[in-house]
Design a protein around this motif. Sequence first.
Motif, PDB file in Angstrom:
ATOM      1  N   ASN A 103       6.861  35.464 -19.325  1.00 15.26           N
ATOM      2  CA  ASN A 103       5.591  34.971 -18.796  1.00 15.26           C
ATOM      3  C   ASN A 103       4.885  34.093 -19.823  1.00 15.26           C
ATOM      4  N   SER A 104       4.271  33.027 -19.343  1.00 18.51           N
ATOM      5  CA  SER A 104       3.753  31.962 -20.203  1.00 18.51           C
ATOM      6  C   SER A 104       2.698  32.421 -21.209  1.00 18.51           C
ATOM      7  N   MET A 105       1.950  33.432 -20.893  1.00 17.36           N
ATOM      8  CA  MET A 105       0.900  33.908 -21.803  1.00 17.36           C
ATOM      9  C   MET A 105       1.399  35.007 -22.748  1.00 17.36           C
ATOM     10  N   GLY A 106       2.651  35.393 -22.621  1.00 18.36           N
ATOM     11  CA  GLY A 106       3.188  36.444 -23.485  1.00 18.36           C
ATOM     12  C   GLY A 106       2.711  37.825 -23.079  1.00 18.36           C
ATOM     13  N   PHE A 107       2.805  38.744 -24.014  1.00 15.34           N
ATOM     14  CA  PHE A 107       2.464  40.154 -23.784  1.00 15.34           C
ATOM     15  C   PHE A 107       0.989  40.346 -24.139  1.00 15.34           C
ATOM     16  N   HIS A 108       0.100  39.664 -23.392  1.00 20.64           N
ATOM     17  CA  HIS A 108      -1.339  39.713 -23.668  1.00 20.64           C
ATOM     18  C   HIS A 108      -1.978  40.935 -23.002  1.00 20.64           C
ATOM     19  N   MET A 109      -3.280  40.972 -22.909  1.00 24.84           N
ATOM     20  CA  MET A 109      -4.019  42.166 -22.472  1.00 24.84           C
ATOM     21  C   MET A 109      -3.598  42.693 -21.100  1.00 24.84           C
ATOM     22  N   ARG A 110      -3.544  41.834 -20.094  1.00 26.60           N
ATOM     23  CA  ARG A 110      -3.228  42.334 -18.754  1.00 26.60           C
ATOM     24  C   ARG A 110      -1.825  42.920 -18.660  1.00 26.60           C
ATOM     25  N   PRO A 111      -0.778  42.205 -19.114  1.00 23.34           N
ATOM     26  CA  PRO A 111       0.548  42.821 -19.041  1.00 23.34           C
ATOM     27  C   PRO A 111       0.682  44.050 -19.927  1.00 23.34           C
ATOM     28  N   ALA A 112      -0.002  44.050 -21.065  1.00 23.40           N
ATOM     29  CA  ALA A 112       0.038  45.236 -21.930  1.00 23.40           C
ATOM     30  C   ALA A 112      -0.577  46.425 -21.210  1.00 23.40           C
ATOM     31  N   ASN A 113      -1.664  46.198 -20.495  1.00 25.64           N
ATOM     32  CA  ASN A 113      -2.313  47.263 -19.733  1.00 25.64           C
ATOM     33  C   ASN A 113      -1.398  47.772 -18.623  1.00 25.64           C
ATOM     34  N   VAL A 114      -0.758  46.853 -17.905  1.00 26.65           N
ATOM     35  CA  VAL A 114       0.175  47.229 -16.839  1.00 26.65           C
ATOM     36  C   VAL A 114       1.330  48.041 -17.423  1.00 26.65           C
ATOM     37  N   PHE A 115       1.882  47.574 -18.534  1.00 29.60           N
ATOM     38  CA  PHE A 115       3.014  48.238 -19.168  1.00 29.60           C
ATOM     39  C   PHE A 115       2.635  49.657 -19.602  1.00 29.60           C
ATOM     40  N   VAL A 116       1.525  49.787 -20.317  1.00 32.89           N
ATOM     41  CA  VAL A 116       1.089  51.102 -20.802  1.00 32.89           C
ATOM     42  C   VAL A 116       0.789  52.037 -19.633  1.00 32.89           C
ATOM     43  N   SER A 117       0.123  51.527 -18.610  1.00 33.37           N
ATOM     44  CA  SER A 117      -0.191  52.361 -17.432  1.00 33.37           C
ATOM     45  C   SER A 117       1.070  52.922 -16.797  1.00 33.37           C
ATOM     46  N   SER A 143       0.726  52.523 -26.340  1.00 32.15           N
ATOM     47  CA  SER A 143      -0.546  52.183 -26.987  1.00 32.15           C
ATOM     48  C   SER A 143      -0.870  50.712 -26.766  1.00 32.15           C
ATOM     49  N   ILE A 144      -1.888  50.451 -25.955  1.00 32.02           N
ATOM     50  CA  ILE A 144      -2.265  49.068 -25.668  1.00 32.02           C
ATOM     51  C   ILE A 144      -2.679  48.336 -26.934  1.00 32.02           C
ATOM     52  N   MET A 145      -3.355  49.020 -27.842  1.00 37.42           N
ATOM     53  CA  MET A 145      -3.800  48.387 -29.081  1.00 37.42           C
ATOM     54  C   MET A 145      -2.613  47.986 -29.959  1.00 37.42           C
ATOM     55  N   ASN A 146      -1.600  48.856 -30.036  1.00 36.98           N
ATOM     56  CA  ASN A 146      -0.414  48.529 -30.831  1.00 36.98           C
ATOM     57  C   ASN A 146       0.345  47.342 -30.244  1.00 36.98           C
ATOM     58  N   ILE A 147       0.453  47.305 -28.922  1.00 39.90           N
ATOM     59  CA  ILE A 147       1.145  46.189 -28.269  1.00 39.90           C
ATOM     60  C   ILE A 147       0.386  44.889 -28.519  1.00 39.90           C
ATOM     61  N   MET A 148      -0.926  44.919 -28.367  1.00 37.82           N
ATOM     62  CA  MET A 148      -1.746  43.725 -28.591  1.00 37.82           C
ATOM     63  C   MET A 148      -1.630  43.249 -30.040  1.00 37.82           C
ATOM     64  N   ALA A 149      -1.623  44.190 -30.975  1.00 38.78           N
ATOM     65  CA  ALA A 149      -1.548  43.851 -32.397  1.00 38.78           C
ATOM     66  C   ALA A 149      -0.210  43.215 -32.774  1.00 38.78           C
ATOM     67  N   ALA A 150       0.825  43.456 -31.984  1.00 40.66           N
ATOM     68  CA  ALA A 150       2.146  42.900 -32.275  1.00 40.66           C
ATOM     69  C   ALA A 150       2.221  41.394 -32.019  1.00 40.66           C
ATOM     70  N   CYS A 151       1.285  40.848 -31.237  1.00 42.22           N
ATOM     71  CA  CYS A 151       1.231  39.400 -30.945  1.00 42.22           C
ATOM     72  C   CYS A 151       2.552  38.875 -30.389  1.00 42.22           C
ATOM     73  N   ILE A 152       3.023  39.482 -29.310  1.00 45.30           N
ATOM     74  CA  ILE A 152       4.292  39.098 -28.691  1.00 45.30           C
ATOM     75  C   ILE A 152       4.048  37.925 -27.736  1.00 45.30           C
ATOM     76  N   LYS A 153       4.595  36.775 -28.072  1.00 49.96           N
ATOM     77  CA  LYS A 153       4.375  35.537 -27.323  1.00 49.96           C
ATOM     78  C   LYS A 153       5.516  35.255 -26.339  1.00 49.96           C
ATOM     79  N   CYS A 154       5.306  34.279 -25.485  1.00 53.49           N
ATOM     80  CA  CYS A 154       6.344  33.812 -24.577  1.00 53.49           C
ATOM     81  C   CYS A 154       7.547  33.352 -25.396  1.00 53.49           C
ATOM     82  N   GLY A 155       8.736  33.764 -24.983  1.00 53.55           N
ATOM     83  CA  GLY A 155       9.957  33.415 -25.686  1.00 53.55           C
ATOM     84  C   GLY A 155      10.361  34.408 -26.762  1.00 53.55           C
TER      85      GLY A 155
END
Length: 88
Positions: free
Chosen positions: A10-24, A46-58
């Motif tokens: 996904n073009s925006m990477g593993f940002h807040m919304r997908p991280a929330n969906v994944f953790v849920s 952990s949504i905070m840990n996923i966000m902190a990883a800065c996982i981008k598209c690609g």
Amino acid sequence: MVSKEFTIKNSMGFHMRPANVFVSEMTKFVSEVNIKFDGKTVNGKSIMNIMAACIKCGSVITVECSGADEQAMLDKASELIEGGFGED
């Protein structure tokens, strides 16, 4: 333990919304889930840990699941990640 490698599509990477969906979704399972990225291992419940990883598209990540329902958990993670978290 089961694991699988993924490329974030996904073009925006593993940002807040997908991280929330994944953790849920991952918290519905009793198994543990870790995401390996860029030499680090982060807690996939952990949504905070996923966000902190800065996982981008690609980015290439490895999802590792360990526990009683590990395969079902990995299957759900695959569905979410390969489906672009419903964004693209």
